[in-house]
Design an enzyme around this catalytic site. Sequence first.
Site, PDB file in Angstrom:
ATOM      1  N   LEU A  53      85.048  66.161  20.628  1.00 32.80           N
ATOM      2  CA  LEU A  53      83.760  65.617  21.057  1.00 32.80           C
ATOM      3  C   LEU A  53      82.686  66.196  20.152  1.00 32.80           C
ATOM      4  O   LEU A  53      82.657  67.402  19.911  1.00 32.80           O
ATOM      5  CB  LEU A  53      83.454  66.013  22.506  1.00 32.80           C
ATOM      6  N   ASP A  54      81.799  65.348  19.650  1.00 29.06           N
ATOM      7  CA  ASP A  54      80.703  65.824  18.809  1.00 29.06           C
ATOM      8  C   ASP A  54      79.793  66.765  19.594  1.00 29.06           C
ATOM      9  O   ASP A  54      79.707  66.673  20.824  1.00 29.06           O
ATOM     10  CB  ASP A  54      79.879  64.644  18.291  1.00 29.06           C
TER      11      ASP A  54
END
Length: 240
Positions: free
Chosen positions: A59-60
């Site tokens: 996940l960024d």
Amino acid sequence: MIVIDKNSIETEVDYEAGCTFLVDKPLGWTSFDVVNKIRFALRSLYQRKKFKVGHNGTLDPLASGLLMIFVGKHTKIIPSEENHDKRYDGQIKMGVTTESLDREYDEKDPMPYEHIDEEDIQRAISTFLGDVMQEIPIFAANKVNGVPMYKLARKGRAFKPRSKMVTFHDIKLLGYEAPLVDFDLTCGKGTYVRAFARDLGKKLGTTAYLYNLRRTQISNFSLDNALSIEEVCQSINQRQ
């Protein structure tokens, strides 16, 4: 697979034998930050320099939500757990974009968006369903000659864009209050939601970027049952 979540946090676990934590990653943390924090707690528990910890889907930093964190011998099953479908809630901002296609960089390239209505968005969304060729964002972990693309992009290095086939299973328009589009999306492995935001804008004749993103589901595992990082580390520390 032994899964530790809100319903099983009190379960006695042999972390060396392995388990999988469902974790709610907060904004601003990288996926590696979460792995590192939990690894530190486990190293402290077992008084050793190394302990295997990993995850099955990045996940960024500017996205939040569900991460599956595998520890001990459960890290061996990560390859078989990487192909799951994932579900997201998010917002796309119309009429501007950024270098990273999210809020990491300043907005640029303003374009009119007043011509867009909900029916236009719904029609555009329907064209994404199924298998779609997607251009990978330049701020991505994919490598060019062994170097992650985001490192080259941050240094201003030019490189040829790359594309990949991705799958959109379901996309729901939850609402539109200009310039923000609210959506719910289920997709296959390796799909870039930032690229979806960019491409949706293009189909609607404007620029766009991903304004908010929260992962709500991986396969049948739900964010509703996920633990905070603090809850995971506290449960580990209590075993000392």
